[in-house]
Design a protein around this motif. Structure first.
Motif, mmCIF file in Angstrom:
data_model
loop_
_atom_site.group_PDB
_atom_site.id
_atom_site.type_symbol
_atom_site.label_atom_id
_atom_site.label_comp_id
_atom_site.label_asym_id
_atom_site.label_seq_id
_atom_site.Cartn_x
_atom_site.Cartn_y
_atom_site.Cartn_z
ATOM 1 N N THR A 149 40.278 42.660 46.798
ATOM 2 C CA THR A 149 39.730 42.902 45.468
ATOM 3 C C THR A 149 40.846 43.361 44.543
ATOM 4 O OG1 THR A 149 37.636 43.605 46.457
ATOM 5 C CG2 THR A 149 38.013 44.230 44.159
ATOM 6 N N LYS A 203 38.955 40.621 34.250
ATOM 7 C CA LYS A 203 37.789 40.986 35.067
ATOM 8 C C LYS A 203 38.212 41.206 36.524
ATOM 9 C CE LYS A 203 36.438 36.258 36.055
ATOM 10 N NZ LYS A 203 35.384 35.289 36.124
ATOM 11 N N THR A 204 37.404 41.953 37.252
ATOM 12 C CA THR A 204 37.637 42.166 38.676
ATOM 13 C C THR A 204 37.345 40.863 39.415
ATOM 14 O OG1 THR A 204 37.073 44.501 38.527
ATOM 15 C CG2 THR A 204 36.911 43.487 40.706
ATOM 16 N N THR A 205 38.245 40.506 40.307
ATOM 17 C CA THR A 205 38.080 39.264 41.073
ATOM 18 C C THR A 205 38.327 39.541 42.550
ATOM 19 O OG1 THR A 205 40.368 38.705 40.566
ATOM 20 C CG2 THR A 205 38.676 37.686 39.180
ATOM 21 N N TRP A 207 44.750 34.395 39.966
ATOM 22 C CA TRP A 207 45.750 35.319 40.480
ATOM 23 C C TRP A 207 47.131 34.688 40.468
ATOM 24 C CZ3 TRP A 207 43.598 37.946 45.557
ATOM 25 C CH2 TRP A 207 42.493 38.734 45.234
ATOM 26 N N ASP A 213 39.167 31.846 45.866
ATOM 27 C CA ASP A 213 38.127 32.685 45.272
ATOM 28 C C ASP A 213 37.128 33.037 46.356
ATOM 29 O OD1 ASP A 213 36.518 33.994 43.493
ATOM 30 O OD2 ASP A 213 35.786 32.192 42.507
ATOM 31 N N ASN A 216 46.376 40.156 39.381
ATOM 32 C CA ASN A 216 45.211 39.608 38.689
ATOM 33 C C ASN A 216 45.434 39.778 37.186
ATOM 34 O OD1 ASN A 216 42.765 38.890 37.613
ATOM 35 N ND2 ASN A 216 41.601 40.546 38.553
ATOM 36 N N SER A 274 43.846 38.451 34.832
ATOM 37 C CA SER A 274 42.626 38.229 34.055
ATOM 38 C C SER A 274 42.045 39.552 33.559
ATOM 39 C CB SER A 274 41.580 37.480 34.898
ATOM 40 O OG SER A 274 40.982 38.358 35.832
ATOM 41 N N SER A 307 40.531 28.067 41.034
ATOM 42 C CA SER A 307 39.349 28.850 40.655
ATOM 43 C C SER A 307 39.604 30.360 40.667
ATOM 44 C CB SER A 307 38.173 28.519 41.580
ATOM 45 O OG SER A 307 38.474 28.931 42.913
ATOM 46 N N LEU A 308 40.747 30.784 41.173
ATOM 47 C CA LEU A 308 41.091 32.206 41.242
ATOM 48 C C LEU A 308 42.257 32.477 40.303
ATOM 49 C CD1 LEU A 308 40.450 34.890 42.765
ATOM 50 C CD2 LEU A 308 42.210 34.232 44.414
ATOM 51 N N GLY A 359 39.436 37.687 46.366
ATOM 52 C CA GLY A 359 40.082 36.541 46.998
ATOM 53 C C GLY A 359 40.209 36.737 48.492
#
Length: 158
Positions: A118, A87-89, A58, A157, A83, A85, A55-56, A91
């Motif tokens: 972050t 978007k900011t995520t 990274w 996540d 990261n 992706s 789900s994360l 963990g």
């Protein structure tokens, strides 16, 4: 007893006491030297395994997948987290190690685990872990023959 005999007995007792102190000191030094030789010849291979929950988005890896530690040595281990992706995520990392018998001797002096991390879109970062394996590990009958440890960090996540 005469005064001369008292002085002779006292001198003998003092001499015996001094000899005991000297022999005790020598015995302690010999024991310490043997302990240092054992420590210098004892190494533990630490396998560093990383994973990320699906789900994360990274990427997570250790700079080195194996490190060799001597009990009593403090070591800093670096990890790279990315990261990829758009978007900011957020963990959080958990860890576990095997064999569990090392629990009393394995110390994390500094760790990124259990803290919210972050990463912005496309950002990467370095995280450090500072560990120590207590030298007492070689005195415990349950742990003295352990030559390899597996240490796994997993990011989830947040």
């Amino acid at each position: 007893m005469t005064e001369k005999n008292n002085k002779t007995v006292t001198a003998i007792l003092i001499s015996i006491f001094v000899l005991l102190v000297v022999f005790s000191f020598i015995a302690i030094k010999i024991f310490q030297k043997k302990q240092n030789i054992v420590l210098k010849n004892h190494f533990i291979n630490v396998r560093l395994i990383t994973s990320v929950h699906p789900s994360l988005p990274w990427k997570f890896s250790a700079k080195e997948s194996n490190i060799i530690l001597q009990p009593g040595e403090v070591r800093t281990v670096e990890y790279i987290v990315e990261n990829p992706s758009n978007k900011t995520t957020f963990g959080v990392a958990t860890f576990q190690y095997h064999p569990k018998e090392l629990g009393n001797y394995f110390t994390k002096l500094n760790c990124f685990c259990f803290d919210k991390q972050t990463l912005k879109a496309g950002e990467n970062n370095k995280y450090s872990l500072v560990i120590l394996i207590d030298p007492e590990v070689i005195k415990d009958s349950k742990t003295k023959d352990i030559k390899e440890v597996i240490m796994q960090f997993t990011f989830f996540d947040y």
